[in-house]
Design a protein around this motif. Structure first.
Motif, PDB file in Angstrom:
ATOM      1  N   LYS A 150       0.162  13.536   2.550  1.00 57.06           N
ATOM      2  CA  LYS A 150      -0.314  13.031   3.569  1.00 57.06           C
ATOM      3  C   LYS A 150       1.634  12.362   4.059  1.00 57.06           C
ATOM      4  O   LYS A 150       1.632  12.288   5.228  1.00 57.06           O
ATOM      5  N   ASP A 151       2.020  11.888   3.145  1.00 51.79           N
ATOM      6  CA  ASP A 151       3.320  11.377   3.104  1.00 51.79           C
ATOM      7  C   ASP A 151       4.613  12.616   3.187  1.00 51.79           C
ATOM      8  O   ASP A 151       5.511  12.501   3.038  1.00 51.79           O
ATOM      9  N   TYR A 152       4.491  13.530   3.121  1.00 51.62           N
ATOM     10  CA  TYR A 152       4.913  14.908   2.894  1.00 51.62           C
ATOM     11  C   TYR A 152       6.203  14.705   3.833  1.00 51.62           C
ATOM     12  O   TYR A 152       5.958  15.111   5.002  1.00 51.62           O
ATOM     13  N   GLY A 153       7.296  14.463   3.862  1.00 57.55           N
ATOM     14  CA  GLY A 153       8.658  14.761   4.548  1.00 57.55           C
ATOM     15  C   GLY A 153       9.546  13.119   4.969  1.00 57.55           C
ATOM     16  O   GLY A 153      10.418  13.918   5.229  1.00 57.55           O
ATOM     17  N   LYS A 154       8.117  12.565   4.098  1.00 56.97           N
ATOM     18  CA  LYS A 154       9.438  10.593   4.209  1.00 56.97           C
ATOM     19  C   LYS A 154      10.704  10.928   3.936  1.00 56.97           C
ATOM     20  O   LYS A 154      10.912   9.674   4.606  1.00 56.97           O
ATOM     21  N   LEU A 155      10.869  11.557   2.349  1.00 63.91           N
ATOM     22  CA  LEU A 155      12.063  11.153   1.941  1.00 63.91           C
ATOM     23  C   LEU A 155      13.670  12.263   2.678  1.00 63.91           C
ATOM     24  O   LEU A 155      14.365  11.624   3.222  1.00 63.91           O
ATOM     25  N   SER A 156      13.128  13.600   3.241  1.00 62.52           N
ATOM     26  CA  SER A 156      14.455  14.727   3.919  1.00 62.52           C
ATOM     27  C   SER A 156      13.797  14.239   5.457  1.00 62.52           C
ATOM     28  O   SER A 156      15.027  14.293   6.791  1.00 62.52           O
ATOM     29  N   GLY A 157      12.854  13.419   5.879  1.00 70.41           N
ATOM     30  CA  GLY A 157      12.706  13.282   7.215  1.00 70.41           C
ATOM     31  C   GLY A 157      12.457  14.552   8.695  1.00 70.41           C
ATOM     32  O   GLY A 157      12.442  14.700   9.799  1.00 70.41           O
ATOM     33  N   LYS A 158      11.650  15.405   7.617  1.00 67.44           N
ATOM     34  CA  LYS A 158      11.234  16.178   8.261  1.00 67.44           C
ATOM     35  C   LYS A 158       9.672  16.113   8.067  1.00 67.44           C
ATOM     36  O   LYS A 158       8.748  16.129   7.707  1.00 67.44           O
ATOM     37  N   LYS A 159       9.313  16.973   9.558  1.00 73.19           N
ATOM     38  CA  LYS A 159       7.459  16.630   9.758  1.00 73.19           C
ATOM     39  C   LYS A 159       7.030  18.626   9.456  1.00 73.19           C
ATOM     40  O   LYS A 159       7.857  19.410   9.548  1.00 73.19           O
ATOM     41  N   ILE A 160       5.992  18.108   9.084  1.00 77.16           N
ATOM     42  CA  ILE A 160       5.600  19.667   8.704  1.00 77.16           C
ATOM     43  C   ILE A 160       5.338  20.513   9.082  1.00 77.16           C
ATOM     44  O   ILE A 160       5.715  22.175   9.165  1.00 77.16           O
ATOM     45  N   ASP A 161       4.673  20.417  10.757  1.00 79.67           N
ATOM     46  CA  ASP A 161       4.661  21.457  11.878  1.00 79.67           C
ATOM     47  C   ASP A 161       6.069  21.697  12.180  1.00 79.67           C
ATOM     48  O   ASP A 161       5.773  22.864  12.174  1.00 79.67           O
ATOM     49  N   GLU A 162       6.712  20.642  12.200  1.00 76.94           N
ATOM     50  CA  GLU A 162       8.708  21.090  11.785  1.00 76.94           C
ATOM     51  C   GLU A 162       8.556  22.215  11.352  1.00 76.94           C
ATOM     52  O   GLU A 162       9.470  23.763  11.670  1.00 76.94           O
ATOM     53  N   LEU A 163       8.460  21.943  10.542  1.00 73.94           N
ATOM     54  CA  LEU A 163       9.077  22.736   9.353  1.00 73.94           C
ATOM     55  C   LEU A 163       8.333  24.528   9.339  1.00 73.94           C
ATOM     56  O   LEU A 163       8.907  25.856   9.600  1.00 73.94           O
ATOM     57  N   ARG A 164       7.338  23.927   9.814  1.00 71.54           N
ATOM     58  CA  ARG A 164       6.209  25.726  10.147  1.00 71.54           C
ATOM     59  C   ARG A 164       7.059  26.743  11.517  1.00 71.54           C
ATOM     60  O   ARG A 164       7.543  27.890  10.592  1.00 71.54           O
ATOM     61  N   ALA A 165       7.606  25.940  12.660  1.00 70.05           N
ATOM     62  CA  ALA A 165       7.717  26.391  13.465  1.00 70.05           C
ATOM     63  C   ALA A 165       9.047  27.053  12.955  1.00 70.05           C
ATOM     64  O   ALA A 165       9.646  27.605  13.454  1.00 70.05           O
ATOM     65  N   GLY A 166       9.898  26.427  12.444  1.00 68.53           N
ATOM     66  CA  GLY A 166      11.359  26.987  11.926  1.00 68.53           C
ATOM     67  C   GLY A 166      11.291  27.979  10.296  1.00 68.53           C
ATOM     68  O   GLY A 166      12.175  28.297  10.190  1.00 68.53           O
ATOM     69  N   GLU A 167      10.624  27.689  10.404  1.00 68.54           N
ATOM     70  CA  GLU A 167      10.033  28.751   9.397  1.00 68.54           C
ATOM     71  C   GLU A 167      10.587  29.862   9.076  1.00 68.54           C
ATOM     72  O   GLU A 167      10.542  31.480  10.276  1.00 68.54           O
ATOM     73  N   ARG A 168      11.082  30.977   8.646  1.00 72.03           N
ATOM     74  CA  ARG A 168      11.403  31.616   8.007  1.00 72.03           C
ATOM     75  C   ARG A 168      12.231  32.389   6.291  1.00 72.03           C
ATOM     76  O   ARG A 168      13.303  32.638   6.224  1.00 72.03           O
TER      77      ARG A 168
END
Length: 459
Positions: A150-168
């Motif tokens: 659940k807390d994935y991204g809490k250190l880097s301030g990233k959100k899972i959805d945004e990471l997916r959107a920017g997937e490269r």
RNA sequence: GGCUGAAUGGCAGAAUGGCUAUGCAGCGGCCUGCAAAGCCGUGGAUGUCGGUUCGAUUCCGGCUUCAGCCUCCA
């Protein structure tokens, strides 16, 4: 009161250890397939400074810094070199220790190695399976299911959805989700491998730190550190793994040091713009490099350049010059203004530039007193050395630093020429005395005529 | 594109709602045979546009520029 900037909250926080007076700290160390560069030196020096300071103010610190001795790059380098992998890593571990020693970096209390922690790694992966965070893909690799945490991204301030959107990243077909990362890699033929419940293979990079840190320090400890570039994904993944496996909070304070830059660009292996520690130490005394690192705040960018190292050398020369001729064994003065201010700035998130400024004020006071009140100068010199020790600086003899290893002219030759020159001076033969002085200067030796006679130092 | 962080004197680099950072370099002086070191004194700064305020480099917002992460990296 100690305050520390916590990357997790983006704020300076009052530091409170989990166990009173005891601090457990883990720092991500080196992947040993090449020599340490200045960026690595910064991590080593910064966390060494932090450890020294925490101990100086009375904490019992357990400092763990790992060694990554199995990974793709190591395997690749070993193949390139046609060298046994263990031989390769042993070589660079030794080189790393040499560099660290030169920089006055104390050894961590524990230096666990990934290849010696396979049992712990397997154990934590099993725990992740048990808790539903891990899965084995068709290709045999074991992955961490990021969306389960659940807390994935809490250190880097990233959100899972945004990471997916920017997937490269090229998507590894076997993964259920492109964000999933590998916990255990199936061995290809010829690759080093260990037995595991999932077949022969080796650990992924992130899992080793979760395994080693919790194994050495417990499931929940105080400080986890490393370079800023590890914040994501490495440390984010560590949190996911550790908290996923133990169900406990992992780390209270995350400390990340800033990058070293070259011409306003990050120094890194991939960019190829790095200077190794041993390269730099050919041109500068190691303490100069250490001073240079501590002259900026640990979270600021640090611009590497010859000019900046030259300035660092001059600054350090000023401090050592102030200490010259004053014994370090004198009784320390009572608590005083300098010491209080030193602690005040150091306890404010380890503000070493301010701390150094206070050392220069002390040096200034010493210089003022040395001819009028030698006793006071002596005391202040003791204080200067005492405070500098908390930064791991000024621990050698002044003459040692100022005269250094004399390449070319021997100390005896120099002394001899000084005697000749002084004879000429007594005879008021200024031409000859200046000639001798110029000759020494051409060899990088500066003379200083003082009340107690003539001294020399290297430029 | 998303997310971080940064912009201070010639250089490096801290701090601060009004008051000296510090080091190197510069300038004047003392000391010195002359230097060096040291001492005394001194000039010089807060990217840009707004806002809050008696007052902002400091707080808030926009802009510009830079660095970093989003892929291995300390």
């Amino acid at each position: 009161m100690l305050t520390v900037y916590n990357s997790l909250t983006h704020e300076k926080e009052i530091f409170t250890p989990l166990i009173p007076n005891k601090i457990r700290m883990y720092v991500c160390g080196m992947t040993v397939y090449d020599y340490c560069h200045v960026g690595h030196a910064r991590v080593m020096v910064v966390f060494d400074m932090i450890t020294r300071y925490l101990r100086a103010i009375g904490y019992e610190v357990i400092y763990v810094r790992n060694i990554t001795d199995i990974d793709d790059k190591i395997i690749q380098r070993a193949i390139e070199n046609q060298e046994d992998m263990n031989q390769l890593t042993a070589r660079f571990i030794q080189a790393m220790h040499e560099d660290a020693d030169a920089l006055g970096v104390m050894r961590p209390d524990h230096e666990p190695r990934a290849t010696e922690s396979i049992a712990e790694i397997i154990e934590i992966i099993q725990q992740l399976f048990h808790n539903g965070y891990a899965y084995q893909a068709d290709n045999g690799d074991v992955y961490y299911a990021v969306n389960k945490f659940k807390d994935y991204g809490k250190l880097s301030g990233k959100k899972i959805d945004e990471l997916r959107a920017g997937e490269r990243v090229e998507v590894e077909q076997a993964k259920q989700d492109p964000l999933d990362f590998v916990l255990w890699k199936t061995a290809k033929p010829q690759e080093p491998a260990w037995d595991s419940p999932w077949g022969k293979g080796r650990p992924g990079w992130h899992i080793e730190c979760s395994a080693m840190s919790t194994h050495c320090l417990g499931n929940h400890f105080d400080i986890h550190g490393g370079g800023q570039d590890l914040q994501f994904p490495h440390h984010e993944n560590e949190i996911a793994q550790s908290e996923g496996a133990t169900g406990e909070p992992f780390v209270n304070y995350w400390i990340h040091n800033g990058f070293v830059r070259v011409n306003e660009e990050k120094m890194s292996k991939s960019l190829g713009n790095f200077f190794t520690v041993r390269e730099v130490l050919k041109a500068y005394p190691p303490e100069v490099l250490r001073y240079f690192i501590l002259a900026s705040h640990y979270r600021s960018p640090l611009n590497y350049s010859d000019q900046n190292l030259d300035t660092a050398r001059q600054a350090l020369t000023r401090l050592y010059t102030a200490l010259r001729g004053l014994s370090a064994t004198e009784n320390l003065p009572e608590d005083n203004e300098y010491r209080q201010r030193f602690h005040q700035v150091m306890q404010d998130d380890f503000n070493t530039p301010e701390a150094l400024a206070i050392l220069f004020e002390l040096a200034h006071e010493i210089n003022k007193h040395r001819s009028t009140d030698f006793n006071q100068a002596q005391k202040l010199a003791g204080e200067l050395r005492y405070l500098a020790a908390m930064l791991g600086l000024l621990q050698t003899d002044s003459e040692n630093f100022l005269q250094g290893e004399t390449e070319g002219l021997s100390a005896a030759t120099i002394e001899n020429m000084i005697q000749q020159r002084n004879a000429a001076r007594t005879a008021k033969n200024w031409k000859e005395s200046d000639r001798l002085r110029d000759e020494l200067k051409a060899q990088g030796i500066v003379l200083e005529d003082g009340a107690q006679g003539t001294t020399w130092r290297k430029i």
